[in-house]
Design a protein around this motif. Structure first.
Motif, PDB file in Angstrom:
ATOM      1  N   GLY A  43       0.672  -1.385  -0.114  1.00 33.00           N
ATOM      2  CA  GLY A  43      -0.061   0.000  -0.009  1.00 33.00           C
ATOM      3  C   GLY A  43       0.734   1.279   0.008  1.00 33.00           C
ATOM      4  N   PHE A  44       2.062   1.335  -0.280  1.00 37.73           N
ATOM      5  CA  PHE A  44       3.194   2.196  -0.251  1.00 37.73           C
ATOM      6  C   PHE A  44       2.656   3.311  -1.158  1.00 37.73           C
ATOM      7  CE2 PHE A  44       4.886  -0.322  -3.330  1.00 37.73           C
ATOM      8  CZ  PHE A  44       5.627   0.835  -4.319  1.00 37.73           C
ATOM      9  N   PHE A  45       1.773   3.165  -2.187  1.00 36.49           N
ATOM     10  CA  PHE A  45       1.484   4.106  -3.399  1.00 36.49           C
ATOM     11  C   PHE A  45       0.192   4.917  -2.884  1.00 36.49           C
ATOM     12  CE2 PHE A  45      -0.539   0.221  -4.312  1.00 36.49           C
ATOM     13  CZ  PHE A  45      -1.659   0.632  -4.588  1.00 36.49           C
ATOM     14  N   LEU A  46      -0.450   4.503  -1.945  1.00 30.76           N
ATOM     15  CA  LEU A  46      -1.799   4.944  -1.698  1.00 30.76           C
ATOM     16  C   LEU A  46      -1.620   6.488  -1.060  1.00 30.76           C
ATOM     17  CD1 LEU A  46      -3.651   1.848  -0.429  1.00 30.76           C
ATOM     18  CD2 LEU A  46      -3.985   2.804  -2.473  1.00 30.76           C
ATOM     19  N   PRO A  47      -2.768   7.338  -1.326  1.00 27.31           N
ATOM     20  CA  PRO A  47      -2.661   8.829  -1.128  1.00 27.31           C
ATOM     21  C   PRO A  47      -3.215   9.179   0.194  1.00 27.31           C
ATOM     22  CG  PRO A  47      -4.686   8.345  -2.349  1.00 27.31           C
ATOM     23  CD  PRO A  47      -4.223   6.830  -2.320  1.00 27.31           C
ATOM     24  N   GLY A  48      -2.465   8.750   1.254  1.00 25.40           N
ATOM     25  CA  GLY A  48      -2.814   9.097   2.456  1.00 25.40           C
ATOM     26  C   GLY A  48      -3.282  10.505   3.178  1.00 25.40           C
ATOM     27  N   ASP A  49      -2.156  11.199   2.737  1.00 29.59           N
ATOM     28  CA  ASP A  49      -2.202  12.641   3.294  1.00 29.59           C
ATOM     29  C   ASP A  49      -3.484  13.391   2.411  1.00 29.59           C
ATOM     30  OD1 ASP A  49       0.126  12.654   4.977  1.00 29.59           O
ATOM     31  OD2 ASP A  49       1.209  12.655   3.035  1.00 29.59           O
ATOM     32  N   SER A  50      -3.219  13.436   1.057  1.00 32.19           N
ATOM     33  CA  SER A  50      -4.284  13.908   0.320  1.00 32.19           C
ATOM     34  C   SER A  50      -5.953  13.359   0.609  1.00 32.19           C
ATOM     35  CB  SER A  50      -4.126  13.985  -0.978  1.00 32.19           C
ATOM     36  OG  SER A  50      -4.125  12.541  -1.643  1.00 32.19           O
ATOM     37  N   LEU A  51      -5.866  12.002   0.838  1.00 34.16           N
ATOM     38  CA  LEU A  51      -7.091  11.526   1.403  1.00 34.16           C
ATOM     39  C   LEU A  51      -7.864  11.851   2.627  1.00 34.16           C
ATOM     40  CD1 LEU A  51      -9.037   9.165   0.669  1.00 34.16           C
ATOM     41  CD2 LEU A  51      -7.870   7.677   2.403  1.00 34.16           C
ATOM     42  N   LEU A  52      -6.856  12.337   3.637  1.00 30.46           N
ATOM     43  CA  LEU A  52      -7.347  12.800   4.797  1.00 30.46           C
ATOM     44  C   LEU A  52      -7.931  14.148   4.868  1.00 30.46           C
ATOM     45  CD1 LEU A  52      -4.569  11.154   7.253  1.00 30.46           C
ATOM     46  CD2 LEU A  52      -6.854  10.676   7.233  1.00 30.46           C
ATOM     47  N   PHE A  53      -7.002  15.096   4.072  1.00 31.03           N
ATOM     48  CA  PHE A  53      -7.198  16.312   3.910  1.00 31.03           C
ATOM     49  C   PHE A  53      -8.585  16.565   2.972  1.00 31.03           C
ATOM     50  CE2 PHE A  53      -6.912  20.689   2.128  1.00 31.03           C
ATOM     51  CZ  PHE A  53      -6.239  21.346   3.357  1.00 31.03           C
ATOM     52  N   THR A  54      -8.857  15.931   1.988  1.00 26.32           N
ATOM     53  CA  THR A  54      -9.806  15.968   1.302  1.00 26.32           C
ATOM     54  C   THR A  54     -10.975  15.669   2.011  1.00 26.32           C
ATOM     55  OG1 THR A  54      -8.517  15.379  -0.735  1.00 26.32           O
ATOM     56  CG2 THR A  54     -10.954  15.090  -1.182  1.00 26.32           C
ATOM     57  N   ALA A  55     -10.921  14.431   2.752  1.00 23.24           N
ATOM     58  CA  ALA A  55     -12.079  13.802   3.753  1.00 23.24           C
ATOM     59  C   ALA A  55     -12.584  15.084   4.396  1.00 23.24           C
ATOM     60  CB  ALA A  55     -11.558  12.705   4.309  1.00 23.24           C
ATOM     61  N   GLY A  56     -11.394  15.943   4.945  1.00 20.96           N
ATOM     62  CA  GLY A  56     -11.946  16.996   5.857  1.00 20.96           C
ATOM     63  C   GLY A  56     -12.730  18.019   5.290  1.00 20.96           C
ATOM     64  N   LEU A  57     -12.107  18.337   3.842  1.00 22.05           N
ATOM     65  CA  LEU A  57     -12.978  19.196   3.346  1.00 22.05           C
ATOM     66  C   LEU A  57     -14.238  19.062   3.014  1.00 22.05           C
ATOM     67  CD1 LEU A  57     -10.323  20.432   0.308  1.00 22.05           C
ATOM     68  CD2 LEU A  57     -11.353  21.808   2.139  1.00 22.05           C
ATOM     69  N   LEU A  58     -14.687  17.591   2.586  1.00 22.96           N
ATOM     70  CA  LEU A  58     -15.819  17.162   2.305  1.00 22.96           C
ATOM     71  C   LEU A  58     -16.785  16.674   3.246  1.00 22.96           C
ATOM     72  CD1 LEU A  58     -14.842  14.562  -0.582  1.00 22.96           C
ATOM     73  CD2 LEU A  58     -15.627  16.907  -0.970  1.00 22.96           C
ATOM     74  N   SER A  59     -16.241  17.090   4.509  1.00 24.71           N
ATOM     75  CA  SER A  59     -17.088  16.779   5.792  1.00 24.71           C
ATOM     76  C   SER A  59     -17.694  18.213   6.319  1.00 24.71           C
ATOM     77  CB  SER A  59     -16.068  16.438   7.124  1.00 24.71           C
ATOM     78  OG  SER A  59     -15.595  15.163   6.827  1.00 24.71           O
ATOM     79  N   VAL A  60     -17.324  19.485   5.599  1.00 30.27           N
ATOM     80  CA  VAL A  60     -17.946  20.734   5.918  1.00 30.27           C
ATOM     81  C   VAL A  60     -19.435  20.846   5.194  1.00 30.27           C
ATOM     82  CG1 VAL A  60     -17.904  23.149   5.469  1.00 30.27           C
ATOM     83  CG2 VAL A  60     -15.681  21.772   5.626  1.00 30.27           C
ATOM     84  N   PRO A  61     -20.290  21.152   6.167  1.00 29.88           N
ATOM     85  CA  PRO A  61     -21.758  21.253   6.037  1.00 29.88           C
ATOM     86  C   PRO A  61     -21.804  21.991   4.741  1.00 29.88           C
ATOM     87  CG  PRO A  61     -21.737  21.506   8.310  1.00 29.88           C
ATOM     88  CD  PRO A  61     -20.180  21.374   7.742  1.00 29.88           C
ATOM     89  N   GLY A  62     -22.679  21.452   3.742  1.00 29.02           N
ATOM     90  CA  GLY A  62     -22.729  22.442   2.398  1.00 29.02           C
ATOM     91  C   GLY A  62     -21.923  22.301   1.441  1.00 29.02           C
ATOM     92  N   ALA A  63     -21.054  21.230   1.607  1.00 32.29           N
ATOM     93  CA  ALA A  63     -19.777  21.066   0.631  1.00 32.29           C
ATOM     94  C   ALA A  63     -20.524  20.281  -0.511  1.00 32.29           C
ATOM     95  CB  ALA A  63     -18.544  19.981   1.130  1.00 32.29           C
ATOM     96  N   HIS A  64     -19.890  20.843  -1.571  1.00 28.81           N
ATOM     97  CA  HIS A  64     -20.674  20.002  -2.877  1.00 28.81           C
ATOM     98  C   HIS A  64     -19.848  19.346  -3.810  1.00 28.81           C
ATOM     99  CE1 HIS A  64     -24.091  22.967  -2.345  1.00 28.81           C
ATOM    100  NE2 HIS A  64     -23.220  24.006  -2.191  1.00 28.81           N
TER     101      HIS A  64
END
Length: 222
Positions: A43-64
């Motif tokens: 799993g060394f190629f998987l996008p851990g950092d960007s996945l976590l950050f993007t998940a935070g962005l998409l958790s904001v109420p009203g995100a599209h």
């Protein structure tokens, strides 16, 4: 009929794209990806950092964005995946040792192993285990390497929990904070994720520069 059949076929999931992963699997996908990235050498190629950050962005109420996630679920899934993954990687290394790394032909994996061992030597077990969480590839190989080097299980467990919690919660909340403070920030998801990826590669670049400078000084001393 043909048109409806085509639209019913799900799009292929891009494992390297955080948005695609989150859209397809939601919070469960976060746990699985982080478990694989931190616990399994494949799993060394998987996008851990960007996945976590993007998940935070998409958790904001009203995100599209491609998916809307609940912050509490994201935090729990992130922590569970990262902590169980690291512990699994440690026990794999304890059982299999360096033979697992030797079987792999992936150049990045072997480079990550060298950096992980250097971190352990330079900073000591506790600090290296925490710092490795923030360096792509290194966070994949340090856990089994710690097991292979017989790092005490209690010490490893304590500091991988500390590092894993800071890494997952910190990146998720950073994404959430940005999404909450900037209106319609999800429209700029791709460039933001690209920036996160670039920032996550900075530690690797710094390590390479330091390694080159050390080699230069050593050759000059000779």
């Amino acid at each position: 009929m043909a048109v409806s059949a085509l639209t019913a076929v799900p799009q292929a999931v891009n494992l390297l794209d955080a948005g695609s992963l989150l859209s397809a699997f939601g919070a469960l996908g976060i746990a699985v990806v982080l478990f694989a990235e931190t616990g399994l050498l494949i799993g060394f190629f998987l996008p851990g950092d960007s996945l976590l950050f993007t998940a935070g962005l998409l958790s904001v109420p009203g995100a599209h964005g491609a998916a809307h996630l609940a912050l509490s679920q994201v935090l729990v899934a992130s922590a569970v995946g990262a902590l169980l993954g690291a512990q699994t990687g440690y026990w794999i290394g304890r059982r299999g040792g360096r033979a697992l790394l030797a079987r792999s032909r992936a150049r990045k994996l072997h480079e990550g192993a060298a950096r992980a061992e250097e971190l352990l030597d330079r900073y000591g077990h506790a600090k290296a285990i925490v710092l490795a969480r923030f360096v792509p590839v290194v966070r994949t190989v340090l856990n089994p390497l710690a097991g292979a080097l017989n790092v005490p299980a209690r010490l490893f467990t304590l500091w991988q929990i500390v590092g894993g919690a800071v890494w997952t919660v910190g990146l998720v909340l950073a994404g959430y904070a940005l999404g909450s403070s900037v209106p319609n920030v999800d429209r700029y998801l791709l460039p933001i994720v690209a920036l996160v990826v670039i920032v996550s590669l900075i530690p690797i670049a710094l390590e390479l520069l330091r390694a080159r400078s050390r080699r230069g000084s050593e050759e000059g001393a000779r």
